[in-house]
Design an enzyme around this catalytic site. Structure first.
Site, PDB file in Angstrom:
ATOM      1  N   CYS A  20       0.861  -1.175   0.000  1.00 28.88           N
ATOM      2  CA  CYS A  20       0.000   0.000   0.000  1.00 28.88           C
ATOM      3  C   CYS A  20       0.903   1.232   0.000  1.00 28.88           C
ATOM      4  CB  CYS A  20      -0.903  -0.005   1.229  1.00 28.88           C
ATOM      5  SG  CYS A  20      -0.003   0.064   2.800  1.00 28.88           S
ATOM      6  N   HIS A  23       5.812  -5.399   8.562  1.00 30.34           N
ATOM      7  CA  HIS A  23       5.787  -6.807   8.963  1.00 30.34           C
ATOM      8  C   HIS A  23       6.126  -7.711   7.783  1.00 30.34           C
ATOM      9  CE1 HIS A  23       3.150  -5.944  12.720  1.00 30.34           C
ATOM     10  NE2 HIS A  23       4.435  -5.816  12.962  1.00 30.34           N
ATOM     11  N   GLU A  39       0.594  -0.875  16.074  1.00 31.23           N
ATOM     12  CA  GLU A  39      -0.313   0.203  15.674  1.00 31.23           C
ATOM     13  C   GLU A  39      -1.373   0.458  16.734  1.00 31.23           C
ATOM     14  OE1 GLU A  39      -3.923   1.063  12.632  1.00 31.23           O
ATOM     15  OE2 GLU A  39      -2.282  -0.129  11.798  1.00 31.23           O
ATOM     16  N   THR A  69      -5.947  -0.275  11.508  1.00 31.29           N
ATOM     17  CA  THR A  69      -6.266  -0.149  10.082  1.00 31.29           C
ATOM     18  C   THR A  69      -6.106  -1.431   9.288  1.00 31.29           C
ATOM     19  OG1 THR A  69      -3.993   0.560   9.556  1.00 31.29           O
ATOM     20  CG2 THR A  69      -5.613   2.291  10.075  1.00 31.29           C
ATOM     21  N   CYS A 110      -9.138   2.097   6.994  1.00 31.10           N
ATOM     22  CA  CYS A 110      -8.108   2.325   5.977  1.00 31.10           C
ATOM     23  C   CYS A 110      -8.605   1.855   4.609  1.00 31.10           C
ATOM     24  CB  CYS A 110      -6.846   1.566   6.374  1.00 31.10           C
ATOM     25  SG  CYS A 110      -5.583   1.514   5.089  1.00 31.10           S
ATOM     26  N   SER A 118       2.081 -10.289  10.097  1.00 28.05           N
ATOM     27  CA  SER A 118       1.344  -9.278   9.336  1.00 28.05           C
ATOM     28  C   SER A 118      -0.153  -9.460   9.532  1.00 28.05           C
ATOM     29  CB  SER A 118       1.696  -9.365   7.845  1.00 28.05           C
ATOM     30  OG  SER A 118       0.829  -8.561   7.079  1.00 28.05           O
ATOM     31  N   SER A 119      -0.756  -8.542  10.259  1.00 25.38           N
ATOM     32  CA  SER A 119      -2.185  -8.657  10.569  1.00 25.38           C
ATOM     33  C   SER A 119      -3.039  -8.568   9.314  1.00 25.38           C
ATOM     34  CB  SER A 119      -2.590  -7.554  11.551  1.00 25.38           C
ATOM     35  OG  SER A 119      -3.965  -7.615  11.837  1.00 25.38           O
ATOM     36  N   ASN A 120      -2.713  -7.628   8.416  1.00 26.25           N
ATOM     37  CA  ASN A 120      -3.564  -7.477   7.225  1.00 26.25           C
ATOM     38  C   ASN A 120      -3.448  -8.698   6.314  1.00 26.25           C
ATOM     39  OD1 ASN A 120      -2.001  -6.740   4.513  1.00 26.25           O
ATOM     40  ND2 ASN A 120      -0.867  -5.837   6.208  1.00 26.25           N
ATOM     41  N   SER A 136       2.289  -5.582   3.154  1.00 29.43           N
ATOM     42  CA  SER A 136       3.725  -5.510   3.394  1.00 29.43           C
ATOM     43  C   SER A 136       4.494  -6.532   2.560  1.00 29.43           C
ATOM     44  CB  SER A 136       4.015  -5.735   4.885  1.00 29.43           C
ATOM     45  OG  SER A 136       3.457  -6.947   5.321  1.00 29.43           O
TER      46      SER A 136
END
Length: 553
Positions: free
Chosen positions: A168, A198, A307, A375, A416, A445-447, A517
């Site tokens: 992103c 991450h 975050e 986010t 986000c 990496s959470s997303n 990421s």
């Protein structure tokens, strides 16, 4: 009664201008500057503190000293009292004068992207991919709106790739900031507060260029060799070696006020090396706005995530704040809201111990609430929490009074768009006929995990979470990462080996995406790895695939 005013002069490293006569206590030193040089900082009604910045002492008088040194020095009573007053607010110093509509680090446009920071074959292979660039150019017609998935037909194997995947803008900004800082400061020590993003390959590449982390992503201090320090007082902890001569990069997740204050007191200039994503900062601005209107800020996020910790720290400086992990946690909050007195306090403490701001009073501070989020989490999950809590509020106060007790002017307005558009694009891809789904990203990496959840719901065990092509062991086997989402019940193993491609049947169709990421180069390497399992004469060349993706008009 006139207001007492104190003017403080700092240099760009947040060191205070003082005078230290021989044999006498250190005292504050003032300089006659024009009014426009000063910015108002702290005011309690009868006392106003203003600040200005200068490059150096005037006519050789006085000297700039780090606040940490002054706090332990022999100072006059007036200066000691002043230092005690400003200490809880020193994290604000680098950002004074920044307007409501200004951001620490705005996203760069495509024209402003600094590709020259990827300085050698190793970094180019990690970050660059002609194939991914062609897909994005053809399918990503709007940054904030998903397009149709791309299909890559190599003959022996086919790939379905969402219009939006991988880096992103916030991550691109942070990475460029890190490489630019190293390149612009040869011979200087450059630290990162914690992992820049991450992704282990990005962080390993930066480490190879001389950067060092001050702490882990969980806030544990580190030594120079990367090993854990023996607590905050360990003399070998890098935190205890940082000085005003060093540079420290704040990652895209942001930083807590406490960590910023530690750096400011050391005389480290952090403003120009703060790579906080502007969409994270947007959440902070919203939390401040909610607090100023009398709402307690509920943060939907994982309390152990950098975050969420940064957002909680920021929100807590303006008013009461509380962290919620998920909908089940929101249901526990509802149980608290439906009680009062001793029972309310007991339920609250059992469900939220360690997750609320200092001085939080569940009898008072839950009367008006507003939800913001980490986010990188699923948008729909945050919206479900908001809708659920609104239902509880309506149950208690009635529809006509709901807006007085839960923020309703812009439901989900802190979510986000970059995280959301990746999720939207993936939703379109999972509806296509697919045999296997691969989600690529760092283990923490959470997303990336949220993208995996979407695939797992659709494909079950045919969805795999991997870090890179190295997890693809062979044509038949793959190493899947088991994400520890539920901290109350950790998985028995962190990885498991699974079946991968079938030996028989039509060419497999593989859905492939990457978290925010995940560099494009790794996506391309995953494709190369899978293609290597097939005879070269059974595969269409990449150049022919690229020709099929002219940008859409």
């Amino acid at each position: 009664m006139s207001q007492l005013r104190t003017d403080l002069i700092f240099d760009h490293q947040h060191r205070l201008l003082v005078d230290s006569p021989d044999g006498e206590a250190t005292r504050l030193m003032g300089v006659d500057l024009p009014e426009e040089a000063f910015t108002e900082w702290l005011s309690d009604g009868d006392h106003l503190i203003r600040v200005a910045e200068m490059d150096g002492p005037v006519d050789g008088k006085g000297e700039f000293k780090a606040l940490e040194d002054l706090l332990s020095a022999n100072c006059e009573a007036e200066l000691s009292s002043l230092l005690e007053r400003i200490e809880p607010h020193v994290h604000e110093l680098p950002y004074l004068g920044q307007g409501e509509n200004e951001y620490i680090y705005r996203f760069r446009t495509a024209r402003e992207r600094n590709q020259s920071v990827y300085i050698d074959d190793q970094s180019e292979a990690l970050y660059q991919s002609k194939l991914c660039a062609a897909i994005k150019a053809a399918r990503r017609t709007k940054e904030k709106k998903s397009g149709e998935p791309a299909e890559l037909d190599f003959g022996a194997v086919r790939y379905v790739i969402p219009s939006h995947f991988g880096f992103c803008l916030g991550v691109q900004n942070a990475i460029e900031r890190a490489y630019e800082t190293v390149a612009a400061n040869p011979g200087k020590r450059v630290f990162m507060l914690s992992e820049l993003i991450h992704n282990p390959y990005v962080n390993e590449d930066l480490l190879a260029r001389g950067l060092r982390y001050l702490q882990t992503d969980k806030g544990l201090p580190l030594r120079a060799d990367g090993s854990p320090a023996n607590g905050a007082d360990d003399p070998d902890a890098l935190w205890n070696k940082v000085s005003g001569d060093d540079l420290v990069i704040i990652p895209a997740f942001g930083a807590t006020n406490e960590d910023k204050a530690r750096l400011v007191k050391r005389g480290v200039s952090i403003r120009e090396n703060d790579a906080t994503c502007m969409l994270v900062e947007k959440v902070w601005k919203a939390a401040r706005r909610y607090a100023e209107e009398g709402f307690t800020v509920l943060i939907h996020g994982k309390s152990e995530h950098e975050e969420t910790k940064a957002t909680f720290s920021n929100a807590s400086s303006y008013g009461p704040a509380l962290m919620l992990r998920n909908l089940a946690h929101a249901e526990k909050l509802a149980a608290v809201l439906r009680t009062s007195g001793a029972e309310r306090r007991e339920l609250f403490e059992n469900a939220f111990a360690g997750l609320y701001s200092r001085g939080f009073d569940p009898e008072v501070d839950l009367d008006r609430i507003a939800v913001v989020n980490q986010t990188t989490l699923l948008r729909n999950e945050t919206l479900r929490i908001i809708d659920y809590l609104r239902g509880v509020i309506v149950e208690q106060y009635g529809e006509d009074h709901a807006s007085e007790h839960i923020w309703s002017k812009g439901k989900g307005d802190t979510l986000c768009y970059a995280t959301q558009v990746n999720q939207d694009a993936l939703q379109k891809a999972v509806e296509m006929p697919v045999d296997i789904a691969l989600v690529v990203g760092g283990k923490n990496s959470s997303n990336t995990f949220q993208l995996y959840r979407v695939c797992e719901e659709r494909f079950g065990k045919r969805a795999h979470y991997i870090q890179s092509e190295k997890n693809i062991l062979s044509h038949d086997r793959i190493r899947h990462y088991v994400f520890p989402y539920n901290l109350d019940k950790l998985p028995e193993k962190s990885e498991e080996e699974r079946p991968f491609l079938s030996q028989a049947g039509a060419p497999p169709r593989i859905l492939l995406t990457g978290g925010a990421s995940c560099p494009d180069g790794i996506i391309q390497q995953v494709i190369h790895r899978i293609n290597s399992f097939y005879p070269s004469d059974a595969l269409r060349p990449v150049e022919e695939i690229l020709e099929a993706f002219p940008p859409e008009s």
